[in-house]
Design a protein around this motif. Structure first.
Motif, PDB file in Angstrom:
ATOM      1  N   ILE A 191       0.836  -1.197   0.000  1.00 21.13           N
ATOM      2  CA  ILE A 191       0.000   0.000   0.000  1.00 21.13           C
ATOM      3  C   ILE A 191       0.871   1.248   0.000  1.00 21.13           C
ATOM      4  O   ILE A 191       0.619   2.215  -0.742  1.00 21.13           O
ATOM      5  CB  ILE A 191      -0.949   0.008   1.218  1.00 21.13           C
ATOM      6  N   GLY A 192       1.889   1.246   0.838  1.00 21.32           N
ATOM      7  CA  GLY A 192       2.761   2.409   0.962  1.00 21.32           C
ATOM      8  C   GLY A 192       3.523   2.739  -0.302  1.00 21.32           C
ATOM      9  O   GLY A 192       4.017   3.866  -0.454  1.00 21.32           O
ATOM     10  N   GLU A 193       3.627   1.788  -1.216  1.00 20.98           N
ATOM     11  CA  GLU A 193       4.318   2.019  -2.484  1.00 20.98           C
ATOM     12  C   GLU A 193       3.402   2.624  -3.551  1.00 20.98           C
ATOM     13  O   GLU A 193       3.881   3.043  -4.608  1.00 20.98           O
ATOM     14  CB  GLU A 193       4.894   0.699  -3.002  1.00 20.98           C
ATOM     15  N   ARG A 194       2.118   2.676  -3.285  1.00 26.34           N
ATOM     16  CA  ARG A 194       1.183   3.195  -4.284  1.00 26.34           C
ATOM     17  C   ARG A 194       1.264   4.727  -4.338  1.00 26.34           C
ATOM     18  O   ARG A 194       1.054   5.400  -3.315  1.00 26.34           O
ATOM     19  CB  ARG A 194      -0.255   2.769  -3.976  1.00 26.34           C
ATOM     20  N   PRO A 195       1.526   5.290  -5.511  1.00 24.79           N
ATOM     21  CA  PRO A 195       1.614   6.753  -5.616  1.00 24.79           C
ATOM     22  C   PRO A 195       0.338   7.457  -5.157  1.00 24.79           C
ATOM     23  O   PRO A 195       0.410   8.527  -4.550  1.00 24.79           O
ATOM     24  CB  PRO A 195       1.874   6.976  -7.114  1.00 24.79           C
ATOM     25  N   GLY A 196      -0.822   6.863  -5.446  1.00 20.80           N
ATOM     26  CA  GLY A 196      -2.072   7.493  -5.022  1.00 20.80           C
ATOM     27  C   GLY A 196      -2.168   7.610  -3.517  1.00 20.80           C
ATOM     28  O   GLY A 196      -2.619   8.637  -2.986  1.00 20.80           O
ATOM     29  N   TYR A 197      -1.737   6.574  -2.798  1.00 18.59           N
ATOM     30  CA  TYR A 197      -1.754   6.609  -1.338  1.00 18.59           C
ATOM     31  C   TYR A 197      -0.753   7.640  -0.827  1.00 18.59           C
ATOM     32  O   TYR A 197      -1.056   8.409   0.100  1.00 18.59           O
ATOM     33  CB  TYR A 197      -1.420   5.231  -0.769  1.00 18.59           C
ATOM     34  N   GLN A 198       0.414   7.677  -1.436  1.00 15.60           N
ATOM     35  CA  GLN A 198       1.432   8.637  -1.017  1.00 15.60           C
ATOM     36  C   GLN A 198       0.936  10.072  -1.196  1.00 15.60           C
ATOM     37  O   GLN A 198       1.101  10.905  -0.293  1.00 15.60           O
ATOM     38  CB  GLN A 198       2.720   8.409  -1.816  1.00 15.60           C
ATOM     39  N   ARG A 199       0.334  10.347  -2.344  1.00 20.91           N
ATOM     40  CA  ARG A 199      -0.182  11.704  -2.592  1.00 20.91           C
ATOM     41  C   ARG A 199      -1.293  12.055  -1.610  1.00 20.91           C
ATOM     42  O   ARG A 199      -1.350  13.171  -1.082  1.00 20.91           O
ATOM     43  CB  ARG A 199      -0.708  11.820  -4.026  1.00 20.91           C
ATOM     44  N   ALA A 200      -2.191  11.100  -1.360  1.00 29.84           N
ATOM     45  CA  ALA A 200      -3.310  11.357  -0.462  1.00 29.84           C
ATOM     46  C   ALA A 200      -2.839  11.668   0.946  1.00 29.84           C
ATOM     47  O   ALA A 200      -3.288  12.647   1.562  1.00 29.84           O
ATOM     48  CB  ALA A 200      -4.252  10.158  -0.458  1.00 29.84           C
ATOM     49  N   MET A 201      -1.940  10.863   1.470  1.00 28.74           N
ATOM     50  CA  MET A 201      -1.503  11.068   2.845  1.00 28.74           C
ATOM     51  C   MET A 201      -0.678  12.341   2.983  1.00 28.74           C
ATOM     52  O   MET A 201      -0.765  13.037   4.006  1.00 28.74           O
ATOM     53  CB  MET A 201      -0.721   9.855   3.330  1.00 28.74           C
ATOM     54  N   ALA A 202       0.094  12.691   1.961  1.00 29.34           N
ATOM     55  CA  ALA A 202       0.848  13.942   2.009  1.00 29.34           C
ATOM     56  C   ALA A 202      -0.090  15.138   2.009  1.00 29.34           C
ATOM     57  O   ALA A 202       0.170  16.154   2.665  1.00 29.34           O
ATOM     58  CB  ALA A 202       1.802  14.018   0.819  1.00 29.34           C
TER      59      ALA A 202
END
Length: 213
Positions: A191-202
């Motif tokens: 999950i942590g490698e998904r760009p969408g998740y990274q953008r959302a959490m940032a």
């Protein structure tokens, strides 16, 4: 300003909606609200958005819509072209439905009741039952993820968007150790490698380190 407005309460389930928008590449406007530092509750401005007074809430198509599952279904069907869901003849269809509903139907209530029990000083058999229910939920996810990349199988879906919050950020309120669940931890690493998740959490949780371990 997009006509889709996501009202995000810090450290809350509304991160799911920001993440969904990022995965679907939907234009949205993010309005962020901080919790009261003393009570950790939503501020009055957030509670006033919807009669239920809790996160998440979105403004879309002239509606003020609440409830994670309802918002996700609405956005996927109305604006996402059905992406991140599975057809009824897909082998993972039943798993997709189960885990999508399991997140808020079983995992979150057990955690929330545990939090309330601790705040009220309840001890003994009830708390043991709630703790055991959470452990069984984690064990079920662990067994499932031993044979599946994502909760619906080989396809990343809205079931993952629903399930990740109780496995991660919810632990800020209801701490639990995932050391005994290597498949869950491997899943969260994916999950942590998904760009969408990274953008959302940032975007929605600046300065907060996602609880992926």
């Amino acid at each position: 300003m997009s006509d889709l407005v996501v009202h995000h309460l810090g450290i809350s389930q509304s991160e799911r909606i920001v993440w969904l928008c990022e995965e679907l590449e939907l234009p949205y406007t993010l309005v962020r609200y901080d919790r009261d530092p003393a009570t950790r509750m939503a501020p009055e401005a957030y509670r006033a958005l919807h009669p239920i007074g809790i996160a998440p809430v979105v403004e879309v198509d002239g509606l003020m819509l609440a409830e994670s599952g309802a918002i996700i279904d609405y956005l996927v069907m109305k604006r996402g072209g059905g992406r991140l869901t599975l057809a009824v003849d897909d082998p993972g269809f039943a798993d997709w439905l189960f885990w999508f509903h399991f997140a808020n139907g079983t995992v979150m209530p057990a955690a929330m009741m545990g939090i309330m029990g601790s705040l009220l000083g309840i001890d003994g058999g009830l708390m043991a039952t709630l703790s055991e229910r959470s452990t069984r939920a984690d064990a079920l996810a662990e067994t499932h993820l031993a044979k599946a990349t994502w909760f619906a199988g080989e396809s990343f879906t809205t079931a993952d968007i629903m399930m990740v919050f109780p496995l991660t950020t919810m632990r800020a309120f209801a701490p639990r150790d995932l050391a005994a669940f290597p498949n869950i931890r491997a899943y969260l690493a994916r999950i942590g490698e998904r760009p969408g998740y990274q953008r959302a959490m940032a975007a929605c949780e600046p300065g907060f380190t996602p609880m992926l371990a």
